[in-house]
Design an enzyme around this catalytic site. Structure first.
Site, PDB file in Angstrom:
ATOM      1  N   PRO A   1       0.816  -1.220   0.000  1.00 34.27           N
ATOM      2  CA  PRO A   1       0.000   0.000   0.000  1.00 34.27           C
ATOM      3  C   PRO A   1       0.847   1.266   0.000  1.00 34.27           C
ATOM      4  O   PRO A   1       0.330   2.355  -0.259  1.00 34.27           O
ATOM      5  CB  PRO A   1      -0.844  -0.119   1.278  1.00 34.27           C
TER       6      PRO A   1
ATOM      7  N   GLU B   1       1.740  -6.909   6.854  1.00 36.93           N
ATOM      8  CA  GLU B   1       2.532  -6.504   8.025  1.00 36.93           C
ATOM      9  C   GLU B   1       3.914  -6.025   7.619  1.00 36.93           C
ATOM     10  O   GLU B   1       4.511  -5.196   8.295  1.00 36.93           O
ATOM     11  CB  GLU B   1       2.696  -7.653   9.021  1.00 36.93           C
TER      12      GLU B   1
ATOM     13  N   ARG C   1      -4.059  -6.921 -20.798  1.00 33.13           N
ATOM     14  CA  ARG C   1      -5.006  -6.510 -21.847  1.00 33.13           C
ATOM     15  C   ARG C   1      -4.461  -5.406 -22.750  1.00 33.13           C
ATOM     16  O   ARG C   1      -5.058  -5.087 -23.770  1.00 33.13           O
ATOM     17  CB  ARG C   1      -6.357  -6.142 -21.240  1.00 33.13           C
TER      18      ARG C   1
ATOM     19  N   ASP D   1     -11.420   1.812 -23.988  1.00 34.26           N
ATOM     20  CA  ASP D   1     -11.607   1.625 -22.552  1.00 34.26           C
ATOM     21  C   ASP D   1     -11.688   2.947 -21.810  1.00 34.26           C
ATOM     22  O   ASP D   1     -11.108   3.939 -22.236  1.00 34.26           O
ATOM     23  CB  ASP D   1     -10.414   0.878 -21.940  1.00 34.26           C
TER      24      ASP D   1
HETATM   25 CL1  6GU Z   1      -0.346  -3.697  -3.546  1.00 36.38          CL
HETATM   26  N1  6GU Z   1      -0.806  -4.622  -1.146  1.00 36.38           N
HETATM   27  C1  6GU Z   1      -1.460  -4.638   0.011  1.00 36.38           C
HETATM   28  N2  6GU Z   1      -1.114  -5.514   0.946  1.00 36.38           N
HETATM   29  N3  6GU Z   1      -2.441  -3.797   0.290  1.00 36.38           N
HETATM   30  C2  6GU Z   1      -2.765  -2.936  -0.666  1.00 36.38           C
HETATM   31  C3  6GU Z   1      -2.137  -2.870  -1.887  1.00 36.38           C
HETATM   32  C4  6GU Z   1      -1.136  -3.739  -2.089  1.00 36.38           C
HETATM   33  N4  6GU Z   1      -2.674  -1.891  -2.616  1.00 36.38           N
HETATM   34  C5  6GU Z   1      -3.627  -1.380  -1.873  1.00 36.38           C
HETATM   35  N5  6GU Z   1      -3.687  -1.990  -0.680  1.00 36.38           N
END
Ligand code: 6GU
Length: 247
Positions: A88, A115, A153, A168
């Site tokens: 994230p 984690e 794609r 798209d």
């Molecule tokens: Cl790429 N990984 C994780 N664990 N959580 C996420 C993410 C990725 N993208 C958004 N939330």
């Protein structure tokens, strides 16, 4: 193009990659996908892949050694592949990034547990960290699936001639216009008559305007970075002043 996915949960991928557009592209040899179980690269008796964080704190951290062994084995076969860590805290995936990734020879995608992953994996191996949005997944597996789908794609030949990535949402910076198929009326809702008219110029104009309208309603910030024609600009003005609902 090849996608190598490093995961602690290889079973999560089989359904997704055997069906639909990605499954079809795989069967036609347009792309290759390798699923690698990180646990297979742990050398200790219990095949441990995570451990307690130095300094304390909740959760476990993915260990560097099994990941290093797995990445190095794959890289020895695909030296040009880019290593991506799903997290994230990475760069948010959008259409532009999907296009950049589609230009690579191969992607090695590490599915991180939320984690954490030992920082030395990043330092030694990771070329780019990628997130799929501002929320937390328990693991990077769904993110890896999203990345593979969005990138695959865009590859030559993956979409049939009936499907087109050029139309798209986001390909032209706008959201996609509404689509209809038969029947012409359902529960009192009629297909817009222009779509039945056979007038391709008018249809293209209607679609462009509906794309602009949809984008204006739900993602107005996208309009700031899109190339607009004079006709577009007039229509956007109408939308702003509360008009724009048809001729
Ligand atoms: Cl790429 N990984 C994780 N664990 N959580 C996420 C993410 C990725 N993208 C958004 N939330």
């Amino acid at each position: 193009m090849t996608f190598d996915i490093l995961t602690l949960f290889p079973g999560m991928f089989s359904g997704f990659f055997s069906e639909s557009i990605v499954g079809n592209a795989l069967a036609r040899g347009l792309l290759g996908i390798g699923i690698h179980n990180i646990r297979d690269y742990a050398t200790d008796r219990h095949r441990v892949t995570d451990d307690y964080p130095y300094g304390g704190g909740a959760g476990m951290v993915m260990k560097v050694e099994p990941l290093a062994a797995c990445i190095e084995e794959i890289k020895s076969q695909r030296p040009a592949a880019k290593v991506i860590l799903t997290t994230p805290r990475g760069r948010t995936l959008d259409h532009g990034l999907a296009r950049e990734l589609a230009a690579e020879e191969g992607l090695i995608i590490i599915c991180g547990r939320y984690e954490g992953v030992d920082e030395r994996v990043r330092e030694l191996f990771v070329d780019m960290e990628v997130s799929i949005g501002d929320f937390v997944l328990s693991g990077g597996e769904p993110a890896a699936v999203v990345i593979v789908d969005a990138v695959a794609r865009l590859l030559p030949g993956v979409l049939g001639c009936g499907e087109s990535a050029a139309d798209d949402s986001f390909a032209n910076g706008l959201l996609e216009y509404p689509q209809y198929t038969r029947p012409p009326e359902f529960r009192g809702l009629a297909v817009p008559p222009v779509l039945l008219s056979g007038n391709h110029r008018e249809i293209a104009r209607w679609r462009r305007r509906e794309s602009l309208r949809k984008t204006f309603m739900t993602r107005p910030e996208l309009l700031e970075s899109v190339c607009v024609t004079d006709d577009d600009a007039r229509f956007i003005d109408e939308l702003r002043t509360g008009g724009g609902d048809g001729e």
